[in-house]
Design a protein around this motif. Sequence first.
Motif, short mmCIF file in Angstrom:
data_model
loop_
_atom_site.label_atom_id
_atom_site.label_comp_id
_atom_site.label_asym_id
_atom_site.label_seq_id
_atom_site.Cartn_x
_atom_site.Cartn_y
_atom_site.Cartn_z
N TYR A 1 0.83 -1.20 0.00
CA TYR A 1 0.00 0.00 0.00
C TYR A 1 0.87 1.26 0.00
CZ TYR A 1 -3.53 3.43 1.20
OH TYR A 1 -4.35 4.54 1.18
N THR A 2 1.95 1.23 0.77
CA THR A 2 2.85 2.38 0.80
C THR A 2 3.42 2.68 -0.58
OG1 THR A 2 3.45 1.96 3.11
CG2 THR A 2 4.99 3.28 1.80
N GLU A 3 3.78 1.63 -1.30
CA GLU A 3 4.30 1.82 -2.66
C GLU A 3 3.26 2.47 -3.56
OE1 GLU A 3 5.56 -1.95 -4.07
OE2 GLU A 3 7.26 -2.13 -2.68
N GLU B 1 3.30 6.08 -5.46
CA GLU B 1 3.11 6.10 -6.92
C GLU B 1 2.05 7.11 -7.33
OE1 GLU B 1 1.44 3.11 -10.46
OE2 GLU B 1 1.79 2.35 -8.42
N HIS B 2 0.94 7.17 -6.59
CA HIS B 2 -0.21 7.97 -7.01
C HIS B 2 -0.34 9.31 -6.29
CE1 HIS B 2 -1.79 4.83 -9.56
NE2 HIS B 2 -1.74 3.95 -8.57
N GLY B 3 0.19 9.43 -5.07
CA GLY B 3 0.04 10.67 -4.32
C GLY B 3 -1.40 11.10 -4.16
N PRO B 4 -2.26 10.26 -3.58
CA PRO B 4 -3.69 10.60 -3.48
C PRO B 4 -3.95 11.74 -2.50
CG PRO B 4 -3.22 8.67 -2.15
CD PRO B 4 -1.95 8.99 -2.89
N ASP B 5 -5.13 12.33 -2.61
CA ASP B 5 -5.56 13.33 -1.64
C ASP B 5 -5.91 12.67 -0.31
OD1 ASP B 5 -5.93 16.01 -3.27
OD2 ASP B 5 -6.75 14.41 -4.51
N VAL B 6 -6.50 11.48 -0.40
CA VAL B 6 -6.94 10.74 0.79
C VAL B 6 -6.47 9.30 0.67
CG1 VAL B 6 -8.93 9.97 2.17
CG2 VAL B 6 -8.98 12.20 1.02
N ASP C 1 5.37 8.34 9.00
CA ASP C 1 6.42 8.28 7.98
C ASP C 1 5.92 8.83 6.65
OD1 ASP C 1 9.01 7.23 6.80
OD2 ASP C 1 7.56 6.04 5.67
N LEU C 2 4.71 8.45 6.25
CA LEU C 2 4.17 8.90 4.97
C LEU C 2 3.85 10.39 4.98
CD1 LEU C 2 1.89 5.86 4.09
CD2 LEU C 2 3.81 6.70 2.73
N GLN C 3 3.49 10.92 6.13
CA GLN C 3 3.20 12.35 6.21
C GLN C 3 4.42 13.19 5.85
OE1 GLN C 3 1.66 12.53 10.23
NE2 GLN C 3 -0.46 12.71 9.52
N LYS C 4 5.61 12.66 6.09
CA LYS C 4 6.84 13.36 5.73
C LYS C 4 7.10 13.26 4.22
CE LYS C 4 8.90 12.10 10.19
NZ LYS C 4 9.97 11.30 10.85
N ARG C 5 6.67 12.17 3.61
CA ARG C 5 6.98 11.92 2.21
C ARG C 5 5.89 12.43 1.27
NH1 ARG C 5 8.52 5.59 2.67
NH2 ARG C 5 9.52 5.90 0.63
N VAL C 6 4.64 12.36 1.70
CA VAL C 6 3.52 12.89 0.91
C VAL C 6 2.66 13.75 1.84
CG1 VAL C 6 3.35 11.23 -0.98
CG2 VAL C 6 2.45 10.61 1.25
N PRO C 7 3.15 14.93 2.19
CA PRO C 7 2.48 15.75 3.21
C PRO C 7 1.09 16.24 2.80
CG PRO C 7 4.23 16.99 2.12
CD PRO C 7 4.38 15.56 1.68
N GLU C 8 0.76 16.21 1.53
CA GLU C 8 -0.55 16.69 1.09
C GLU C 8 -1.65 15.64 1.24
OE1 GLU C 8 -1.00 19.86 0.28
OE2 GLU C 8 1.12 20.12 0.73
N THR C 9 -1.28 14.40 1.52
CA THR C 9 -2.26 13.31 1.63
C THR C 9 -2.84 13.24 3.04
OG1 THR C 9 -1.15 12.02 -0.09
CG2 THR C 9 -2.64 10.83 1.38
N GLU C 10 -4.16 13.10 3.11
CA GLU C 10 -4.86 12.90 4.39
C GLU C 10 -5.05 11.40 4.57
OE1 GLU C 10 -5.74 14.27 7.55
OE2 GLU C 10 -6.99 15.76 6.51
#
Length: 337
Positions: A81-83, A87-92, A113-122
């Motif tokens: 799921y992390t991958e 890959e997609h950088g979703p909003d949610v 961890d993901l909040q640091k890498r894709v901060p725009e995703t909720e």
Amino acid sequence: MSIHDFSGATNDSAIDAYTDARQAEYVAFLHRVPFAIDALNLGFLTGFREDCSYQQQQFLNLKLPVGMLDNDFRNPNLDRYTERVLEHGPDVGIIGDAYDRAEARTYVRAVRDLQKRVPETEFVIVPKCKAALEEIPDDIVVGYSRGYADILAHDFSDPVDWRGRRVHILGGSPPKQLTVIDQLTQPTLTGDPPADIVGLDWNGLHRGAQFGEFWTDNGWDDSGRDADHMTVRATVRHGLGHVRSFWENQGVWPEGPTEYTGRTQYQPPTPADLHSSTCVECEDDVWRGSRGPFVAEYDTGDVCGYCCYGCYFAHRTRNHLEEVMGEASVYFPPTSS
């Protein structure tokens, strides 16, 4: 007191707080194209499950934004799921179901961890027991299971357990979701803070549409069952319109225009995309017309060429065809000067 009567609130600011708590930031609809296109145009947040896609590969040049990425709850794998998130950088991102405290801690660490890498995703963690709910920090959105699931939120918790939390309601028809929203946000005699309804999703429209039924606030309507012109796509789109109207009337639909449609990438067909010079309607050569070929890309994935507008219109109408992106999916040759 009526569930929509805020007369028990002490002042205008309290009324505003409860009103704001009910209003979602997004309403999601997860499906493939062309249904996702219509949902986007109506202002829904679209997306798919991690093991799926929009299935847009059948079209020439179409790319839709991944608004929401759900996890494969039947076969969860956090690394996979992390991958997909990266890959997609979703909003949610619905990251997973936590059945105990240990799983909740694992998902919290993954979210941090993901909040640091894709901060725009909720990100949303879905607790499946009260202990897991308590383990998830207040700043992370929690998923309230109301639709198709092995354990629903009301199986292990009371509404008060969700108050003061940021909540995404997972599944359930709009009336069922509205009941949850009322339970989590309406004023209480003890002054409990409302939950913040961040978002909700429901994907049940397509199942009914296959039988000619569309959802309304009065229940399922089967008036399209015997109407030849009502395709499954048209029936789903009609139901989506009713869902949006329902949430608008309840003060839940997001305020203001959405930005999702502006992120769709599409290039219309051209004569170069034709694999045959034969008009699909009259079988004449499409290049012998006075203007050149008319070309249409339909939501079936077919790209058809016509020698004239009359053939295009006749073939489209007789076969109840619909372009994938409306008029943008039709190439009209230039008129002769």
